[in-house]
Design a protein around this motif. Structure first.
Motif, PDB file in Angstrom:
ATOM      1  N   THR A 383       0.816  -1.212   0.000  1.00 27.00           N
ATOM      2  CA  THR A 383       0.000   0.000   0.000  1.00 27.00           C
ATOM      3  C   THR A 383       0.850   1.262   0.000  1.00 27.00           C
ATOM      4  OG1 THR A 383      -0.146  -0.094   2.407  1.00 27.00           O
ATOM      5  CG2 THR A 383      -1.934  -1.097   1.157  1.00 27.00           C
ATOM      6  N   LEU A 384       2.138   1.129   0.295  1.00 24.23           N
ATOM      7  CA  LEU A 384       3.018   2.290   0.237  1.00 24.23           C
ATOM      8  C   LEU A 384       3.419   2.624  -1.194  1.00 24.23           C
ATOM      9  CD1 LEU A 384       5.429   1.462   3.193  1.00 24.23           C
ATOM     10  CD2 LEU A 384       3.415   2.928   3.219  1.00 24.23           C
ATOM     11  N   GLY A 385       3.198   1.698  -2.107  1.00 25.73           N
ATOM     12  CA  GLY A 385       3.670   1.894  -3.468  1.00 25.73           C
ATOM     13  C   GLY A 385       5.167   1.675  -3.557  1.00 25.73           C
ATOM     14  N   LEU A 386       5.727   1.939  -4.724  1.00 29.95           N
ATOM     15  CA  LEU A 386       7.164   1.770  -4.931  1.00 29.95           C
ATOM     16  C   LEU A 386       7.930   2.922  -4.299  1.00 29.95           C
ATOM     17  CD1 LEU A 386       7.170   0.645  -8.665  1.00 29.95           C
ATOM     18  CD2 LEU A 386       7.105  -0.791  -6.606  1.00 29.95           C
ATOM     19  N   ALA A 387       9.175   2.645  -3.974  1.00 26.58           N
ATOM     20  CA  ALA A 387      10.047   3.697  -3.460  1.00 26.58           C
ATOM     21  C   ALA A 387      10.247   4.758  -4.527  1.00 26.58           C
ATOM     22  CB  ALA A 387      11.386   3.105  -3.041  1.00 26.58           C
ATOM     23  N   ARG A 388      10.711   5.922  -4.125  1.00 28.81           N
ATOM     24  CA  ARG A 388      10.861   7.040  -5.070  1.00 28.81           C
ATOM     25  C   ARG A 388      11.803   6.702  -6.208  1.00 28.81           C
ATOM     26  NH1 ARG A 388      10.786  12.693  -1.802  1.00 28.81           N
ATOM     27  NH2 ARG A 388       8.786  12.380  -0.777  1.00 28.81           N
ATOM     28  N   ARG A 389      12.827   5.963  -5.918  1.00 25.49           N
ATOM     29  CA  ARG A 389      13.687   5.481  -7.003  1.00 25.49           C
ATOM     30  C   ARG A 389      14.253   4.134  -6.593  1.00 25.49           C
ATOM     31  NH1 ARG A 389      19.353   6.960  -6.252  1.00 25.49           N
ATOM     32  NH2 ARG A 389      19.652   8.187  -4.343  1.00 25.49           N
ATOM     33  N   SER A 390      14.409   3.296  -7.567  1.00 23.24           N
ATOM     34  CA  SER A 390      14.959   1.968  -7.305  1.00 23.24           C
ATOM     35  C   SER A 390      16.451   2.077  -7.012  1.00 23.24           C
ATOM     36  CB  SER A 390      14.728   1.061  -8.512  1.00 23.24           C
ATOM     37  OG  SER A 390      15.300  -0.208  -8.281  1.00 23.24           O
ATOM     38  N   ARG A 391      16.878   1.382  -5.988  1.00 23.05           N
ATOM     39  CA  ARG A 391      18.279   1.430  -5.585  1.00 23.05           C
ATOM     40  C   ARG A 391      18.824   0.006  -5.549  1.00 23.05           C
ATOM     41  NH1 ARG A 391      19.090   4.590  -0.332  1.00 23.05           N
ATOM     42  NH2 ARG A 391      20.835   5.561  -1.413  1.00 23.05           N
ATOM     43  N   ARG A 392      20.122  -0.103  -5.701  1.00 23.59           N
ATOM     44  CA  ARG A 392      20.769  -1.406  -5.643  1.00 23.59           C
ATOM     45  C   ARG A 392      21.104  -1.675  -4.173  1.00 23.59           C
ATOM     46  NH1 ARG A 392      24.283  -0.489  -9.053  1.00 23.59           N
ATOM     47  NH2 ARG A 392      23.210  -1.320 -10.881  1.00 23.59           N
ATOM     48  N   VAL A 393      20.410  -2.639  -3.578  1.00 25.45           N
ATOM     49  CA  VAL A 393      20.547  -2.935  -2.154  1.00 25.45           C
ATOM     50  C   VAL A 393      21.204  -4.306  -1.987  1.00 25.45           C
ATOM     51  CG1 VAL A 393      19.338  -3.241   0.042  1.00 25.45           C
ATOM     52  CG2 VAL A 393      18.473  -1.584  -1.632  1.00 25.45           C
ATOM     53  N   VAL A 394      22.312  -4.328  -1.270  1.00 26.55           N
ATOM     54  CA  VAL A 394      22.999  -5.580  -0.958  1.00 26.55           C
ATOM     55  C   VAL A 394      22.809  -5.866   0.529  1.00 26.55           C
ATOM     56  CG1 VAL A 394      25.221  -6.782  -0.848  1.00 26.55           C
ATOM     57  CG2 VAL A 394      24.693  -5.271  -2.783  1.00 26.55           C
ATOM     58  N   ILE A 395      22.270  -7.032   0.821  1.00 24.27           N
ATOM     59  CA  ILE A 395      22.007  -7.456   2.199  1.00 24.27           C
ATOM     60  C   ILE A 395      22.865  -8.678   2.475  1.00 24.27           C
ATOM     61  CG2 ILE A 395      20.254  -8.267   3.818  1.00 24.27           C
ATOM     62  CD1 ILE A 395      18.205  -6.821   1.908  1.00 24.27           C
ATOM     63  N   VAL A 396      23.564  -8.675   3.577  1.00 29.38           N
ATOM     64  CA  VAL A 396      24.448  -9.783   3.931  1.00 29.38           C
ATOM     65  C   VAL A 396      23.896 -10.479   5.161  1.00 29.38           C
ATOM     66  CG1 VAL A 396      26.799 -10.500   4.439  1.00 29.38           C
ATOM     67  CG2 VAL A 396      26.391  -8.473   3.006  1.00 29.38           C
ATOM     68  N   GLY A 397      23.513 -11.733   4.987  1.00 27.13           N
ATOM     69  CA  GLY A 397      22.960 -12.523   6.070  1.00 27.13           C
ATOM     70  C   GLY A 397      21.516 -12.864   5.838  1.00 27.13           C
ATOM     71  N   ALA A 398      21.197 -14.170   5.806  1.00 23.70           N
ATOM     72  CA  ALA A 398      19.827 -14.617   5.534  1.00 23.70           C
ATOM     73  C   ALA A 398      19.173 -15.187   6.780  1.00 23.70           C
ATOM     74  CB  ALA A 398      19.812 -15.644   4.408  1.00 23.70           C
ATOM     75  N   GLY A 399      19.424 -14.550   7.934  1.00 22.72           N
ATOM     76  CA  GLY A 399      18.646 -14.829   9.126  1.00 22.72           C
ATOM     77  C   GLY A 399      17.345 -14.044   9.082  1.00 22.72           C
ATOM     78  N   PRO A 400      16.614 -13.980  10.178  1.00 26.48           N
ATOM     79  CA  PRO A 400      15.323 -13.281  10.148  1.00 26.48           C
ATOM     80  C   PRO A 400      15.443 -11.812   9.788  1.00 26.48           C
ATOM     81  CG  PRO A 400      15.963 -13.855  12.403  1.00 26.48           C
ATOM     82  CD  PRO A 400      16.889 -14.584  11.502  1.00 26.48           C
ATOM     83  N   ALA A 401      16.492 -11.134  10.264  1.00 23.21           N
ATOM     84  CA  ALA A 401      16.642  -9.708   9.945  1.00 23.21           C
ATOM     85  C   ALA A 401      16.960  -9.509   8.472  1.00 23.21           C
ATOM     86  CB  ALA A 401      17.733  -9.085  10.815  1.00 23.21           C
ATOM     87  N   GLY A 402      17.913 -10.251   7.942  1.00 14.92           N
ATOM     88  CA  GLY A 402      18.282 -10.113   6.542  1.00 14.92           C
ATOM     89  C   GLY A 402      17.152 -10.473   5.602  1.00 14.92           C
ATOM     90  N   LEU A 403      16.421 -11.535   5.933  1.00 17.42           N
ATOM     91  CA  LEU A 403      15.296 -11.935   5.096  1.00 17.42           C
ATOM     92  C   LEU A 403      14.185 -10.887   5.118  1.00 17.42           C
ATOM     93  CD1 LEU A 403      15.152 -15.719   6.027  1.00 17.42           C
ATOM     94  CD2 LEU A 403      15.632 -14.806   3.746  1.00 17.42           C
ATOM     95  N   ALA A 405      14.583  -7.672   5.671  1.00 19.46           N
ATOM     96  CA  ALA A 405      15.063  -6.529   4.896  1.00 19.46           C
ATOM     97  C   ALA A 405      14.940  -6.795   3.402  1.00 19.46           C
ATOM     98  CB  ALA A 405      16.507  -6.220   5.264  1.00 19.46           C
ATOM     99  N   ALA A 406      15.295  -8.001   2.978  1.00 17.00           N
ATOM    100  CA  ALA A 406      15.194  -8.350   1.567  1.00 17.00           C
ATOM    101  C   ALA A 406      13.744  -8.357   1.095  1.00 17.00           C
ATOM    102  CB  ALA A 406      15.841  -9.707   1.313  1.00 17.00           C
ATOM    103  N   ARG A 407      12.863  -8.885   1.913  1.00 21.56           N
ATOM    104  CA  ARG A 407      11.431  -8.917   1.566  1.00 21.56           C
ATOM    105  C   ARG A 407      10.888  -7.510   1.354  1.00 21.56           C
ATOM    106  NH1 ARG A 407       6.206  -8.632   4.053  1.00 21.56           N
ATOM    107  NH2 ARG A 407       7.126  -7.754   5.949  1.00 21.56           N
ATOM    108  N   VAL A 408      11.115  -6.645   2.304  1.00 22.98           N
ATOM    109  CA  VAL A 408      10.529  -5.309   2.246  1.00 22.98           C
ATOM    110  C   VAL A 408      11.176  -4.484   1.132  1.00 22.98           C
ATOM    111  CG1 VAL A 408      10.102  -3.185   3.537  1.00 22.98           C
ATOM    112  CG2 VAL A 408       9.909  -5.412   4.679  1.00 22.98           C
ATOM    113  N   CYS A 409      12.492  -4.549   1.019  1.00 21.02           N
ATOM    114  CA  CYS A 409      13.171  -3.787  -0.039  1.00 21.02           C
ATOM    115  C   CYS A 409      12.714  -4.253  -1.424  1.00 21.02           C
ATOM    116  CB  CYS A 409      14.686  -3.922   0.100  1.00 21.02           C
ATOM    117  SG  CYS A 409      15.385  -2.975   1.475  1.00 21.02           S
TER     118      CYS A 409
END
Length: 746
Positions: A383-403, A405-409
């Motif tokens: 419901t927030l829509g897309l971010a103002r501009r797409s950015r290249r996001v690198v996330i390190v770690g696939a625990g609950p926090a990293g996952l 972050a990846a989901r929302v981004c």
């Protein structure tokens, strides 16, 4: 939202004159979101969000109190004053506008409170009684108490009706009403004690007074245990006979539960959590439903849609409560009706929603940080829509926090790459889920991985990311979610100790003598104790605290305490581990009493330590100097992402029109349904929008105000953040909360 008439959960149903759009209910519970006893804005937003999510009936006010001598034990709504009526009206009007009906649970807590809170009045019960859970001594209610309390119930019912609610539910289970009816609690020798007809005198007078105080079309129900599971308690035949009398006096529905709630153990068995069978009382519901003429509602451990659907379709119940499941995902009904059940965030039964009330002051879902924070965090990312501009996001770690972050981004339209050093996801949650008792925790990370992939993120396993690995991806944003490693730096001879991860990932040697030292007070040490004890080890639990696992609440601790008693686990409390040394026969642990400063020893084969985790922060430190922000976070923006986004949108487009949340018709409307894009919503009733995918004005800063002040808007380079245990040793909820807050602002 599409209408699936064939789905029994989505068929309309009536309780008396109240027509519900479907069979799914959020039953009465108290999340402790009140403000001085009033269901103010936080409380209203919490229930309005479920209404947007399509629930047919939401029931507020778990144990809303009617009398001054029933003080709030856990943030209860106060119905003893007319001040509550405007708050009830505001909540009810909003929820009604969204298509959902509203009721409230009303009670006098009896002995289930404290003598030393509120007005410090003596508690009352049918007879003198001390409830083990709340430890208060209650006096036997006198005639004037009974008359006064019945009048208080009637006044509270009038206030509820004046507040516009559709009905109320009298809380029988474990409260004052129960104490009169239950033979093991009622030892009176007057007209309110002895045979059942006498014991029913108080609740029947109460029912008559309540019915007389409300309009004829106002619904009155009762929540009661239909089998107390106690030799001297009420069995199902007794309870059905009592319920039949209540029906004669105007009760129009029954919310069924089983067992009792007077102790931690009893409560945990009646509201079972992780590691227990699903839906334990459905057959009891079937028995009651066949015997009575009123609708039957039930809610115990109905955590998933298939179980709920079976309960209704197979004739066990008329209405199904999915309360904890909707704390995990208030849009459960909408997603179910839209054929998107795989998007439903699963309830894993951790019971953090209940235990958190006593640990942090209010209810929280272990893996939905937006619940209870609807003012600052969205339940629906899209419901927030897309971010103002797409950015290249690198996330390190696939625990609950990293996952998370990846989901929302990814849902916000960023180009996301998720790097994980191991060959699978989960981090510490995957280790905790190796516990037979807590295996359902894996749903936290399994659901997120599925959502991450569904939303187009690039997930790469077996990548041990260093500075060069990250820089090769040319990131705009780097989020370090590398978690932590067990901290065994706790005493002399630390090189001789093991950590709880060692226990959870290795075979147990039967017959070994093991000291488990807990200086964290949470689940990991107890999981280690259970695994060792079940494997045949001789276990001693030691802690500097004065109680076992101080951070594990009353809902989950009974199962561990029972296991420890059954397996002969010894406890050594108020003792601090100061040294471990090798001996010819194994290890010798030295412990010092926190109060007497006296030293004792324990000769064992192994010492296992839980002292939380140390941040796995090498990558973060290596990247910090080259980042635009030096890792800095603007906490004002961080703790209120929706407020920050609203401010950004107003700055970018000061003449933008406000939009309102959609009103659900029938079972609700689905996000994005139809040919036009769904509106972008930044908050309830006061949101400013941009169309998803449309070109937006350039951002005035690079990451929603999170970077160091003075950074140029178009500065080349990357921003750096760390979340979860990569920052400090906390818990799953904190890690996911970090990730959601940050990712909304990237």
């Amino acid at each position: 939202m599409s209408s699936h008439v064939s789905d029994p959960l989505l068929t309309p149903f009536s309780i008396g004159s109240v027509r519900l759009r479907n069979r799914v209910v959020s039953t009465s519970h108290e999340p402790a979101y009140t403000d001085n006893g009033m269901p103010a804005d936080r409380y209203r937003r919490y229930h309005a969000e479920k209404a947007r999510g399509g629930v047919g009936l939401t029931m507020i006010g778990g144990s809303a109190i009617v009398s001054r001598d029933s003080p709030a034990a856990f943030g209860n709504i106060d119905l003893s004053t007319d001040d509550v009526v405007p708050w009830l009206r505001k909540l009810t009007d909003e929820v009604h506008d969204l298509g959902t009906k509203v009721m409230i649970q009303v009670t006098h807590l009896g002995a289930r409170s404290s003598n030393f809170t509120g007005d410090w009045l003596p508690l009352v019960s049918a007879s003198r009684y001390r409830e083990p859970a709340h430890r208060a001594f209650a006096k036997e209610a006198e005639d004037w108490d009974i008359d006064r309390i019945i009048a208080d119930y009637a006044e509270a019912a009038r206030r509820v009706a004046d507040g516009g609610l559709d009905g109320l539910e009298l809380q029988h289970w474990g409260h004052l009403m129960d104490s009169f009816v239950s033979p093991w609690l009622n030892h009176r020798e007057d007209e309110y004690g002895g045979p059942l007809e006498n014991r029913l005198r108080f609740p029947l007078r109460l029912l008559d007074a309540v019915r007389a105080a409300v309009p004829d079309d106002f619904v009155v129900g009762v929540r009661m245990s239909m089998d107390q599971l106690r030799e001297d308690g009420l069995d199902s035949d007794d309870a059905i006979a009592i319920l039949q009398r209540y029906i004669e006096h105007g009760v129009e529905f029954v919310s069924i539960t089983g067992g009792r709630i007077e102790s931690d153990r009893a409560l945990a068995e009646s509201i079972p959590g992780m590691g227990t069978p699903s839906a334990p009382f459905l057959e009891l519901c079937r028995t009651v439903r066949a015997a009575v003429s009123i609708p039957v509602l039930h809610a115990t451990r109905i955590a998933d849609v298939p179980t709920a659907r079976h309960a209704v379709d197979d004739g066990c119940v008329d209405l199904i409560g999915m309360t904890r499941a909707q704390i995990a995902d208030p849009y459960l009904v909408e997603k179910m009706a839209a054929g998107e059940e795989d998007d439903i965030r699963p309830c894993v039964g951790a019971n953090a929603c209940l235990d958190a009330i006593y640990v942090s002051g209010s209810a929280h879902c272990i893996h939905n940080p937006a619940t209870g924070r609807e003012e600052t965090l969205p339940q629906r990312i899209r419901t927030l829509g897309l971010a103002r501009r797409s950015r290249r996001v690198v996330i390190v770690g696939a625990g609950p926090a990293g996952l998370e972050a990846a989901r929302v981004c990814a849902m916000r339209g960023h180009d996301v790459t998720l790097l994980e050093a191991s060959d699978r996801h989960g981090g510490q949650v995957a280790i905790a889920a190796r516990s037979e008792r807590r295996r359902d925790l894996i749903g936290i990370v399994d659901w997120r991985l599925q959502q991450v992939r569904k939303n187009g993120a690039d997930v790469r396993f077996n990548v041990l990311a260093d500075e060069d690995t990250v820089m090769e991806l040319e990131p705009d944003v780097v989020i370090v979610a590398t978690g932590g490693v067990p901290n065994t730096e706790i005493c002399e001879g630390e090189e001789h100790v093991l950590d709880v991860w060692d226990v959870m990932t290795s075979p147990v040697v039967a017959g070994q003598r093991v000291l488990v030292y807990d200086d964290n007070g949470s689940y990991p040490a107890l999981d280690a104790v259970e695994r060792l004890a079940r494997g045949g080890a001789e276990v001693v639990y030691a802690s500097p605290e004065r109680t076992i696992a101080v951070e594990v609440g009353a809902m989950n601790s009974p199962a561990y305490l029972r296991l420890m008693a059954e397996r002969g686990v010894q406890s050594r409390l108020t003792e601090r581990l100061i040294a471990v040394e090798e001996t010819d026969d194994g290890l010798r642990a030295y412990l010092r009493n926190e109060y007497s400063d006296t030293d004792t020893t324990a000769d064992v084969d192994a010492v296992v330590v839980d002292n939380g985790t140390l941040p796995n922060d090498e990558l973060y430190l290596a990247l910090r100097a080259g980042s635009l922000n030096g890792g800095a976070v603007d906490y004002d923006a961080f703790v209120d992402p929706l407020g920050t986004l609203r401010a950004q949108t107003l700055t970018a487009s000061p003449h933008a029109a406000e939009v309102r949340e959609p009103v659900l018709a029938g079972a609700g409307v689905r996000e994005g349904a139809g040919s036009e894009a769904a509106p972008t919503l930044l908050g309830t009733g006061s949101s400013v929008t941009e169309t998803p995918g449309a070109e937006a004005p350039a951002a005035s800063h690079t990451a929603a105000g999170l970077v160091r002040p003075g950074t140029a808007p178009d500065a080349a380079g990357y921003e750096l953040f760390r979340i979860g245990d990569a920052t400090s040793s906390r818990n799953v909820h904190a890690a996911i909360l970090d990730a959601l807050r940050l990712s909304l602002l990237v």
